[in-house]
Design a protein around this motif. Structure first.
Motif, PDB file in Angstrom:
ATOM      1  N   GLY A  76       0.539  -1.320   0.322  1.00  0.00           N
ATOM      2  CA  GLY A  76       0.445   0.186   0.481  1.00  0.00           C
ATOM      3  C   GLY A  76       1.047   1.068  -0.213  1.00  0.00           C
ATOM      4  N   SER A  77       1.731   1.400   0.440  1.00  0.00           N
ATOM      5  CA  SER A  77       2.914   2.284   0.293  1.00  0.00           C
ATOM      6  C   SER A  77       3.094   2.993  -0.427  1.00  0.00           C
ATOM      7  CB  SER A  77       3.919   1.792   1.397  1.00  0.00           C
ATOM      8  OG  SER A  77       3.483   2.631   3.280  1.00  0.00           O
ATOM      9  N   VAL A  78       4.256   2.052  -1.499  1.00  0.00           N
ATOM     10  CA  VAL A  78       4.357   1.647  -2.747  1.00  0.00           C
ATOM     11  C   VAL A  78       3.531   2.703  -3.744  1.00  0.00           C
ATOM     12  CG1 VAL A  78       5.333   0.106  -4.684  1.00  0.00           C
ATOM     13  CG2 VAL A  78       6.391  -0.259  -2.385  1.00  0.00           C
ATOM     14  N   LEU A  79       2.214   1.863  -3.705  1.00  0.00           N
ATOM     15  CA  LEU A  79       1.483   2.436  -4.457  1.00  0.00           C
ATOM     16  C   LEU A  79       0.671   3.167  -3.970  1.00  0.00           C
ATOM     17  CD1 LEU A  79      -1.491  -1.007  -4.555  1.00  0.00           C
ATOM     18  CD2 LEU A  79       0.470   0.126  -6.167  1.00  0.00           C
ATOM     19  N   ALA A  80       0.944   3.856  -3.124  1.00  0.00           N
ATOM     20  CA  ALA A  80       0.491   5.549  -2.872  1.00  0.00           C
ATOM     21  C   ALA A  80       1.781   6.233  -3.130  1.00  0.00           C
ATOM     22  CB  ALA A  80       0.587   5.564  -0.999  1.00  0.00           C
ATOM     23  N   VAL A  81       3.265   5.665  -3.456  1.00  0.00           N
ATOM     24  CA  VAL A  81       4.063   7.008  -3.474  1.00  0.00           C
ATOM     25  C   VAL A  81       4.192   7.173  -4.890  1.00  0.00           C
ATOM     26  CG1 VAL A  81       5.917   6.868  -3.651  1.00  0.00           C
ATOM     27  CG2 VAL A  81       5.610   6.888  -1.259  1.00  0.00           C
ATOM     28  N   VAL A  82       3.723   5.768  -5.976  1.00  0.00           N
ATOM     29  CA  VAL A  82       3.951   5.445  -6.964  1.00  0.00           C
ATOM     30  C   VAL A  82       2.792   6.978  -7.813  1.00  0.00           C
ATOM     31  CG1 VAL A  82       3.182   4.418  -9.054  1.00  0.00           C
ATOM     32  CG2 VAL A  82       5.301   3.454  -7.113  1.00  0.00           C
ATOM     33  N   ALA A  83       1.168   6.391  -7.184  1.00  0.00           N
ATOM     34  CA  ALA A  83       0.465   7.024  -7.172  1.00  0.00           C
ATOM     35  C   ALA A  83       0.412   8.544  -7.401  1.00  0.00           C
ATOM     36  CB  ALA A  83      -1.289   6.796  -6.048  1.00  0.00           C
ATOM     37  N   LEU A  84       1.759   9.261  -5.947  1.00  0.00           N
ATOM     38  CA  LEU A  84       2.106  10.808  -5.964  1.00  0.00           C
ATOM     39  C   LEU A  84       2.832  11.089  -7.355  1.00  0.00           C
ATOM     40  CD1 LEU A  84       2.783  11.362  -2.026  1.00  0.00           C
ATOM     41  CD2 LEU A  84       0.698  11.923  -3.537  1.00  0.00           C
ATOM     42  N   ALA A  85       3.429   9.813  -7.769  1.00  0.00           N
ATOM     43  CA  ALA A  85       4.545  10.584  -8.033  1.00  0.00           C
ATOM     44  C   ALA A  85       4.133  10.485  -9.982  1.00  0.00           C
ATOM     45  CB  ALA A  85       5.861   9.815  -8.176  1.00  0.00           C
ATOM     46  N   ALA A  86       2.779   9.958  -9.675  1.00  0.00           N
ATOM     47  CA  ALA A  86       2.972   9.714 -11.080  1.00  0.00           C
ATOM     48  C   ALA A  86       1.295  10.934 -11.733  1.00  0.00           C
ATOM     49  CB  ALA A  86       1.548   8.630 -11.205  1.00  0.00           C
ATOM     50  N   VAL A  95       6.678  18.380  -2.379  1.00  0.00           N
ATOM     51  CA  VAL A  95       6.354  18.707  -0.839  1.00  0.00           C
ATOM     52  C   VAL A  95       5.371  17.081  -0.788  1.00  0.00           C
ATOM     53  CG1 VAL A  95       4.750  20.397  -0.417  1.00  0.00           C
ATOM     54  CG2 VAL A  95       6.064  21.596  -1.329  1.00  0.00           C
ATOM     55  N   LEU A  96       4.614  16.701  -1.381  1.00  0.00           N
ATOM     56  CA  LEU A  96       3.896  16.077  -1.246  1.00  0.00           C
ATOM     57  C   LEU A  96       5.166  14.770  -0.962  1.00  0.00           C
ATOM     58  CD1 LEU A  96       0.932  15.958  -3.619  1.00  0.00           C
ATOM     59  CD2 LEU A  96       0.770  16.601  -0.828  1.00  0.00           C
ATOM     60  N   LEU A  97       6.035  13.596  -1.594  1.00  0.00           N
ATOM     61  CA  LEU A  97       6.491  12.977  -1.247  1.00  0.00           C
ATOM     62  C   LEU A  97       7.231  13.542   0.319  1.00  0.00           C
ATOM     63  CD1 LEU A  97       7.436  12.541  -4.690  1.00  0.00           C
ATOM     64  CD2 LEU A  97       5.843  10.995  -3.245  1.00  0.00           C
ATOM     65  N   CYS A  98       7.929  14.407   0.316  1.00  0.00           N
ATOM     66  CA  CYS A  98       8.762  15.210   1.942  1.00  0.00           C
ATOM     67  C   CYS A  98       7.815  14.266   2.704  1.00  0.00           C
ATOM     68  CB  CYS A  98       9.046  16.013   1.486  1.00  0.00           C
ATOM     69  SG  CYS A  98      10.455  16.041  -0.150  1.00  0.00           S
ATOM     70  N   VAL A  99       7.005  15.053   2.695  1.00  0.00           N
ATOM     71  CA  VAL A  99       5.788  14.332   3.176  1.00  0.00           C
ATOM     72  C   VAL A  99       4.736  13.617   3.909  1.00  0.00           C
ATOM     73  CG1 VAL A  99       3.678  15.559   4.295  1.00  0.00           C
ATOM     74  CG2 VAL A  99       4.478  16.964   3.514  1.00  0.00           C
ATOM     75  N   VAL A 100       4.768  12.871   3.108  1.00  0.00           N
ATOM     76  CA  VAL A 100       3.983  11.389   2.777  1.00  0.00           C
ATOM     77  C   VAL A 100       5.205  10.208   3.102  1.00  0.00           C
ATOM     78  CG1 VAL A 100       2.319  10.064   1.588  1.00  0.00           C
ATOM     79  CG2 VAL A 100       2.357  12.522   1.842  1.00  0.00           C
ATOM     80  N   VAL A 101       6.510  10.005   2.434  1.00  0.00           N
ATOM     81  CA  VAL A 101       6.917   8.999   2.805  1.00  0.00           C
ATOM     82  C   VAL A 101       7.357   9.102   4.000  1.00  0.00           C
ATOM     83  CG1 VAL A 101       9.222   8.266   1.284  1.00  0.00           C
ATOM     84  CG2 VAL A 101       7.608   8.920   0.151  1.00  0.00           C
ATOM     85  N   PRO A 102       7.620   9.762   4.480  1.00  0.00           N
ATOM     86  CA  PRO A 102       8.406  10.029   5.968  1.00  0.00           C
ATOM     87  C   PRO A 102       7.431   9.848   6.964  1.00  0.00           C
ATOM     88  CG  PRO A 102       9.801  12.313   5.160  1.00  0.00           C
ATOM     89  CD  PRO A 102       7.894  11.453   4.143  1.00  0.00           C
ATOM     90  N   LEU A 103       6.190   9.835   6.708  1.00  0.00           N
ATOM     91  CA  LEU A 103       5.293   8.989   7.027  1.00  0.00           C
ATOM     92  C   LEU A 103       4.576   7.461   7.031  1.00  0.00           C
ATOM     93  CD1 LEU A 103       2.781  12.174   7.008  1.00  0.00           C
ATOM     94  CD2 LEU A 103       3.478  11.379   9.179  1.00  0.00           C
ATOM     95  N   LEU A 104       4.910   7.344   5.930  1.00  0.00           N
ATOM     96  CA  LEU A 104       4.857   5.542   5.211  1.00  0.00           C
ATOM     97  C   LEU A 104       5.947   5.198   6.031  1.00  0.00           C
ATOM     98  CD1 LEU A 104       3.551   6.030   2.094  1.00  0.00           C
ATOM     99  CD2 LEU A 104       2.396   5.685   3.830  1.00  0.00           C
ATOM    100  N   VAL A 105       7.000   5.722   5.657  1.00  0.00           N
ATOM    101  CA  VAL A 105       8.486   4.466   6.847  1.00  0.00           C
ATOM    102  C   VAL A 105       8.199   4.766   8.170  1.00  0.00           C
ATOM    103  CG1 VAL A 105      10.852   5.260   7.093  1.00  0.00           C
ATOM    104  CG2 VAL A 105       9.887   5.037   4.804  1.00  0.00           C
ATOM    105  N   THR A 106       7.482   5.680   8.985  1.00  0.00           N
ATOM    106  CA  THR A 106       7.182   5.666  10.453  1.00  0.00           C
ATOM    107  C   THR A 106       5.968   4.420  10.048  1.00  0.00           C
ATOM    108  OG1 THR A 106       8.331   7.797  10.401  1.00  0.00           O
ATOM    109  CG2 THR A 106       6.433   7.158  12.167  1.00  0.00           C
ATOM    110  N   ALA A 107       5.129   5.058   9.642  1.00  0.00           N
ATOM    111  CA  ALA A 107       4.047   3.884   9.678  1.00  0.00           C
ATOM    112  C   ALA A 107       4.709   2.309   9.754  1.00  0.00           C
ATOM    113  CB  ALA A 107       2.970   3.953   9.028  1.00  0.00           C
TER     114      ALA A 107
END
Length: 123
Positions: A76-86, A95-107
């Protein structure tokens, strides 16, 4: 003949390598903080030492994952990052990747911490 020019296996510049390294460091620090906080709650006299020795020594059950919850969290994290990037571009993407990726890694580190804690409780 079609050429794929956007697909790369590894980053070409040092900044990309620092981003990868930072992701692993964030995961390790978050996992250690969760274990340290749990050791303090449990009243351990040396919570830092307990946090370093917190990993479950048993091998992974499901491929590289110890549970299906971890597997689906990773996918799910990979899909979220790919969707954001695409779906985004420019500064918004950064900005979105700098916010979302650390949150996903922490989760994901929290999911791993909970899995190890549940395994310790069972034994």
């Amino acid at each position: 003949m079609t050429q794929v020019t956007l697909a790369r296996a590894l980053p070409d510049d040092p900044i990309g390598w620092w981003i990868y390294l930072g992701t692993f460091v964030l995961y390790a620090v978050a996992r250690w903080c969760f274990a340290w906080r749990q050791a303090r709650r449990d009243g351990d006299s040396h919570p830092a030492r307990a946090a370093w020795a917190e990993d479950d020594p048993r091998p992974a059950v499901t491929g590289g994952f110890r549970s299906y919850r971890q597997f689906f969290g990773f996918v799910g994290s990979v899909l979220a990052v790919v969707a954001l990037a695409a779906l985004t571009e420019g500064r918004l993407r950064v900005v979105l990747l700098c916010v979302v990726v650390p949150l996903l890694v922490t989760a994901l580190s929290y999911l791993d911490f909970r899995q190890a804690r549940a395994a310790r409780a069972r034994s």
